[in-house]
Design a protein around this motif. Structure first.
Motif, mmCIF file in Angstrom:
data_model
loop_
_atom_site.group_PDB
_atom_site.id
_atom_site.type_symbol
_atom_site.label_atom_id
_atom_site.label_comp_id
_atom_site.label_asym_id
_atom_site.label_seq_id
_atom_site.Cartn_x
_atom_site.Cartn_y
_atom_site.Cartn_z
ATOM 1 N N ARG A 100 0.825 -1.221 0.000
ATOM 2 C CA ARG A 100 0.000 0.000 0.000
ATOM 3 C C ARG A 100 0.851 1.260 0.000
ATOM 4 O O ARG A 100 0.474 2.277 -0.572
ATOM 5 N N TYR A 101 2.023 1.200 0.628
ATOM 6 C CA TYR A 101 2.864 2.385 0.770
ATOM 7 C C TYR A 101 4.074 2.398 -0.149
ATOM 8 O O TYR A 101 4.839 3.356 -0.140
ATOM 9 N N GLY A 102 4.271 1.355 -0.920
ATOM 10 C CA GLY A 102 5.382 1.326 -1.864
ATOM 11 C C GLY A 102 5.997 -0.060 -1.980
ATOM 12 O O GLY A 102 5.590 -0.998 -1.298
ATOM 13 N N PRO A 103 6.991 -0.187 -2.860
ATOM 14 C CA PRO A 103 7.590 -1.494 -3.129
ATOM 15 C C PRO A 103 8.557 -1.951 -2.036
ATOM 16 O O PRO A 103 9.191 -1.139 -1.374
ATOM 17 N N VAL A 104 8.635 -3.273 -1.892
ATOM 18 C CA VAL A 104 9.596 -3.901 -0.974
ATOM 19 C C VAL A 104 10.292 -5.016 -1.743
ATOM 20 O O VAL A 104 9.645 -5.802 -2.436
ATOM 21 N N GLN A 105 11.610 -5.064 -1.627
ATOM 22 C CA GLN A 105 12.379 -6.121 -2.277
ATOM 23 C C GLN A 105 13.550 -6.488 -1.378
ATOM 24 O O GLN A 105 14.211 -5.617 -0.817
ATOM 25 N N ASP B 20 7.160 9.073 1.422
ATOM 26 C CA ASP B 20 6.774 10.199 2.274
ATOM 27 C C ASP B 20 7.584 10.130 3.569
ATOM 28 O O ASP B 20 8.125 9.082 3.915
ATOM 29 N N PRO B 21 7.698 11.244 4.279
ATOM 30 C CA PRO B 21 8.518 11.260 5.504
ATOM 31 C C PRO B 21 8.088 10.236 6.546
ATOM 32 O O PRO B 21 8.927 9.640 7.208
ATOM 33 N N ARG B 22 6.793 10.000 6.686
ATOM 34 C CA ARG B 22 6.324 9.042 7.694
ATOM 35 C C ARG B 22 6.777 7.623 7.344
ATOM 36 O O ARG B 22 7.230 6.879 8.210
ATOM 37 N N SER B 23 6.685 7.245 6.061
ATOM 38 C CA SER B 23 7.148 5.913 5.643
ATOM 39 C C SER B 23 8.641 5.769 5.881
ATOM 40 O O SER B 23 9.103 4.722 6.337
ATOM 41 N N ARG B 24 9.410 6.797 5.561
ATOM 42 C CA ARG B 24 10.861 6.744 5.792
ATOM 43 C C ARG B 24 11.161 6.578 7.275
ATOM 44 O O ARG B 24 12.033 5.804 7.662
ATOM 45 N N GLN B 25 10.410 7.288 8.110
ATOM 46 C CA GLN B 25 10.621 7.196 9.557
ATOM 47 C C GLN B 25 10.290 5.795 10.070
ATOM 48 O O GLN B 25 11.063 5.206 10.829
ATOM 49 N N ILE B 26 9.159 5.271 9.658
ATOM 50 C CA ILE B 26 8.749 3.937 10.107
ATOM 51 C C ILE B 26 9.752 2.888 9.658
ATOM 52 O O ILE B 26 10.191 2.037 10.429
ATOM 53 N N ASN B 27 10.136 2.949 8.384
ATOM 54 C CA ASN B 27 11.006 1.918 7.835
ATOM 55 C C ASN B 27 12.455 2.053 8.273
ATOM 56 O O ASN B 27 13.215 1.089 8.178
ATOM 57 N N ALA B 28 12.830 3.214 8.790
ATOM 58 C CA ALA B 28 14.191 3.381 9.320
ATOM 59 C C ALA B 28 14.446 2.443 10.492
ATOM 60 O O ALA B 28 15.580 2.011 10.720
ATOM 61 N N SER B 29 13.403 2.081 11.226
ATOM 62 C CA SER B 29 13.573 1.121 12.325
ATOM 63 C C SER B 29 13.014 -0.257 11.973
ATOM 64 O O SER B 29 13.544 -1.264 12.429
ATOM 65 N N ALA B 30 11.962 -0.302 11.161
ATOM 66 C CA ALA B 30 11.337 -1.589 10.841
ATOM 67 C C ALA B 30 12.239 -2.463 9.976
ATOM 68 O O ALA B 30 12.385 -3.658 10.236
ATOM 69 N N VAL B 31 12.845 -1.887 8.945
ATOM 70 C CA VAL B 31 13.670 -2.688 8.029
ATOM 71 C C VAL B 31 14.878 -3.300 8.747
ATOM 72 O O VAL B 31 15.123 -4.501 8.615
ATOM 73 N N PRO B 32 15.639 -2.539 9.533
ATOM 74 C CA PRO B 32 16.743 -3.185 10.264
ATOM 75 C C PRO B 32 16.272 -4.298 11.209
ATOM 76 O O PRO B 32 16.955 -5.310 11.367
ATOM 77 N N ALA B 33 15.115 -4.124 11.820
ATOM 78 C CA ALA B 33 14.589 -5.177 12.701
ATOM 79 C C ALA B 33 14.253 -6.431 11.899
ATOM 80 O O ALA B 33 14.550 -7.555 12.329
ATOM 81 N N LEU B 34 13.656 -6.262 10.732
ATOM 82 C CA LEU B 34 13.329 -7.408 9.877
ATOM 83 C C LEU B 34 14.601 -8.099 9.391
ATOM 84 O O LEU B 34 14.669 -9.329 9.341
ATOM 85 N N ILE B 35 15.608 -7.313 9.043
ATOM 86 C CA ILE B 35 16.882 -7.878 8.582
ATOM 87 C C ILE B 35 17.528 -8.710 9.693
ATOM 88 O O ILE B 35 17.959 -9.840 9.479
#
Length: 147
Positions: free
Chosen positions: A68-73, A95-110
């Motif tokens: 919904r908010y953009g691509p993930v690969q 958008d800034p909110r997505s960047r903020q959320i994913n700045a912590s979510a992506v490293p946690a998923l990794i």
């Protein structure tokens, strides 16, 4: 007649204190982001090929999953069948909110990917769409690696 409301108030206070204590005693599922390992890996020495899923260091990239908010690969580095590193080639950031959320979510998923050695991950609270897209791309990358 007046004892009944007092008793109810006392019970309400006791229940509130109990729930508060229980909530404060919960421990977070994920460790703080500051303790995450680096997400980059050494350059692969070989690519997936005739050697099969258990030979050499190689990199496998999953498909792009539209959320919904953009691509993930996801891209994985494997040494034999062991996941040694993962990285998000793409993540929502329009958008800034997505960047903020994913700045912590992506490293946690990794981090969880390397620990779990599979796509059986918990979604990150507040980043459900990114988590689901990440897990989908990750599973496809693992399927490619094991084919």
């Amino acid at each position: 007649m007046r004892a009944h409301p007092v008793r109810r108030t006392a019970l309400t206070c006791a229940a509130t204190v109990t729930v508060t204590v229980l909530a404060l005693s919960l421990k977070p599922h994920h460790q703080p982001v500051g303790t995450l390992p680096p997400t980059t890996a050494p350059a692969p020495s070989s690519s997936a090929g005739a050697g099969g899923a258990s030979s050499g260091v190689r990199t496998v990239t999953g498909p792009t999953v539209q959320t919904r908010y953009g691509p993930v690969q996801v891209e994985l580095t494997l040494d034999g069948s062991r996941i040694t590193a993962a990285r998000a080639v793409q993540s929502p950031g329009g958008d800034p909110r997505s960047r903020q959320i994913n700045a912590s979510a992506v490293p946690a998923l990794i981090k969880e990917t390397v620990q779990a050695q599979s796509a059986h991950l918990d979604t990150v609270s507040g980043a459900t769409y990114t988590s689901e897209g990440y897990i989908g791309s990750l599973q496809s990358a693992l399927d490619q690696a094991r084919a």
